[in-house]
Design an enzyme around this catalytic site. Structure first.
Site, PDB file in Angstrom:
ATOM      1  N   ARG A  30      50.267  70.257  53.153  1.00 15.90           N
ATOM      2  CA  ARG A  30      51.716  70.659  52.612  1.00 15.90           C
ATOM      3  C   ARG A  30      52.004  69.526  51.414  1.00 15.90           C
ATOM      4  O   ARG A  30      52.772  70.209  50.417  1.00 15.90           O
ATOM      5  CB  ARG A  30      52.992  70.290  53.680  1.00 15.90           C
ATOM      6  N   GLU A 174      52.818  75.752  74.148  1.00 13.79           N
ATOM      7  CA  GLU A 174      52.624  76.752  72.935  1.00 13.79           C
ATOM      8  C   GLU A 174      51.285  76.995  72.822  1.00 13.79           C
ATOM      9  O   GLU A 174      50.178  76.325  72.549  1.00 13.79           O
ATOM     10  CB  GLU A 174      52.778  75.743  71.822  1.00 13.79           C
ATOM     11  N   LYS A 216      56.621  78.579  73.661  1.00 12.33           N
ATOM     12  CA  LYS A 216      56.620  78.618  72.244  1.00 12.33           C
ATOM     13  C   LYS A 216      55.449  79.549  71.789  1.00 12.33           C
ATOM     14  O   LYS A 216      54.281  79.011  71.505  1.00 12.33           O
ATOM     15  CB  LYS A 216      56.489  77.158  71.654  1.00 12.33           C
TER      16      LYS A 216
HETATM   17  P1  13P Z   1      54.835  76.788  62.132  1.00 11.85           P
HETATM   18  O1  13P Z   1      56.273  77.396  62.132  1.00 11.85           O
HETATM   19  O2  13P Z   1      54.600  76.312  60.743  1.00 11.85           O
HETATM   20  O3  13P Z   1      53.635  77.955  62.728  1.00 11.85           O
HETATM   21  O4  13P Z   1      54.855  75.518  62.974  1.00 11.85           O
HETATM   22  C1  13P Z   1      55.156  75.409  64.350  1.00 11.85           C
HETATM   23  C2  13P Z   1      54.524  74.572  65.019  1.00 11.85           C
HETATM   24  O5  13P Z   1      55.105  73.448  65.647  1.00 11.85           O
HETATM   25  C3  13P Z   1      52.883  74.612  65.373  1.00 11.85           C
HETATM   26  O6  13P Z   1      52.328  74.107  66.227  1.00 11.85           O
END
Ligand code: 13P
Length: 331
Positions: A30, A174, A216
């Site tokens: 980034r 996630e 997530k």
């Molecule tokens: P992004 O919203 O950029 O996908 O990042 C979320 C995240 O925590 C990925 O692990």
């Protein structure tokens, strides 16, 4: 606060989570785009910009931190955990340790970090963390994902989630199906459904309390190289259908990742999802990284004179995502 109360607070109406837990190499990517050197002090300055944004607590319920970040302090001397608490924002921590190649399937990865986790979790609790995150990565291409990849990643997510709850931490579970590739939205639906069914089967086997966790997931979306790109309404419809077929009603909230969607599209899709969510038993919120930070990074550009501009950009985007989270974004 009970784990259930923390989970509900994270997905409270008009609020959601900021994922600021980029690993050092990821934040480096980034920073490279805005020509900022990836050194610890720059990472600290940037996270301070985010966390000291006045009124961020209006739109942000929790922030996911990286191990380095949870140990850092703002210029005023307070730890970032204290800074967030003062904003009424819950501090969380990423506890996975990235990915490793899957044996016999070199194009796939499994997430690591279980070793030593029982010792690390109490340390994070002492530092003030209230919730955790573990990300599994599932790739789509001609012959992947394999059963094995989905299974091992799901088992590890379940072990992690159980350990979190035993340590009084809310697990964010996630499983990310990546949008990289030329696959269709239908393929994404099929893979996401399979992944979520496997994840919840393993969570159940491990005895994870569904009412004390946050899911997530990715949205169901066209591959980024797919020639036919589905619009926000189709993304919303297929995403909600996929979740209804897989996610138990006891789960208090679903907080989507943005996964490479632009800031604008991530607002549109979340808005449409919340417009069609009337019969959903869970809150449908966000846990965005890139879709909350892209314009902030640009406005800041690594310059101390741009801190205020960066904070204004962050608050503006957080407000838009918050409106979308309630389906209140005007076209
Ligand atoms: P992004 O919203 O950029 O996908 O990042 C979320 C995240 O925590 C990925 O692990």
């Amino acid at each position: 606060m009970s784990l259930q109360e923390i989970a509900l607070q994270l997905v409270a109406p008009n609020k959601g989570i900021l994922a600021a837990d980029e690993s050092t190499p990821t934040i480096g990517k980034r920073f490279a785009k805005i020509n900022v050197e990836n050194i610890e002090e720059n990472r600290r300055i940037y996270r301070e910009l985010l966390f000291t944004t006045p009124n961020m607590g209006e739109f942000i319920s929790g922030v996911i931190l990286y191990d380095e970040t949870i140990r850092q302090r703002a210029s005023g001397g307070h730890t970032f955990v204290t800074v967030l608490e003062k904003q009424g924002v819950l501090p969380g921590i990423k506890v996975d340790e990235g990915t490793e190649a899957l044996v016999d399937s070199p194009n796939e990865v499994v997430t690591k970090g279980l070793e030593g986790l029982p010792k690390r979790l109490p340390e994070y609790v002492n530092m003030g963390a209230k919730f955790c995150k573990w990300r599994a990565v599932i790739k789509i291409s001609a012959d992947i994902p394999t059963e094995k990849c989905v299974q091992i990643n799901s088992e590890r997510l379940a072990k992690y989630a159980k350990l979190c709850q035993q340590n009084n931490l809310v697990p964010i579970v996630e499983p990310e199906v990546l949008m990289d590739g030329d696959h269709t939205i239908e393929k994404c639906f099929e893979v996401t459904k399979k992944v979520l069914l496997t994840v919840f089967a393993e969570l159940k086997k491990a005895g994870v309390a569904f009412d004390s966790m946050i899911l997530k997931p990715n949205m169901v979306i066209s591959g980024s190289e797919c020639v036919k790109q589905a619009g926000a309404k189709e993304v919303a419809e297929l995403t909600v259908r996929c979740l209804k077929e897989t996610v138990p009603a006891e789960v208090p909230g679903i907080a989507f990742l943005s996964g490479g969607q632009s800031e604008e599209f991530a607002c549109e899709t979340l808005n449409e999802i919340n417009k069609v969510s009337a019969e959903c038993p869970w809150q449908l919120s966000f846990s965005y990284g890139r879709a909350l930070q892209a314009s902030t990074l640009m406005a800041w550009g690594g310059k101390s004179e741009n801190i205020k501009a960066g904070q204004e950009a962050f608050l503006k985007q957080a407000k838009l995502v918050s409106l979308a989270r309630d389906g209140k974004l005007e076209a």
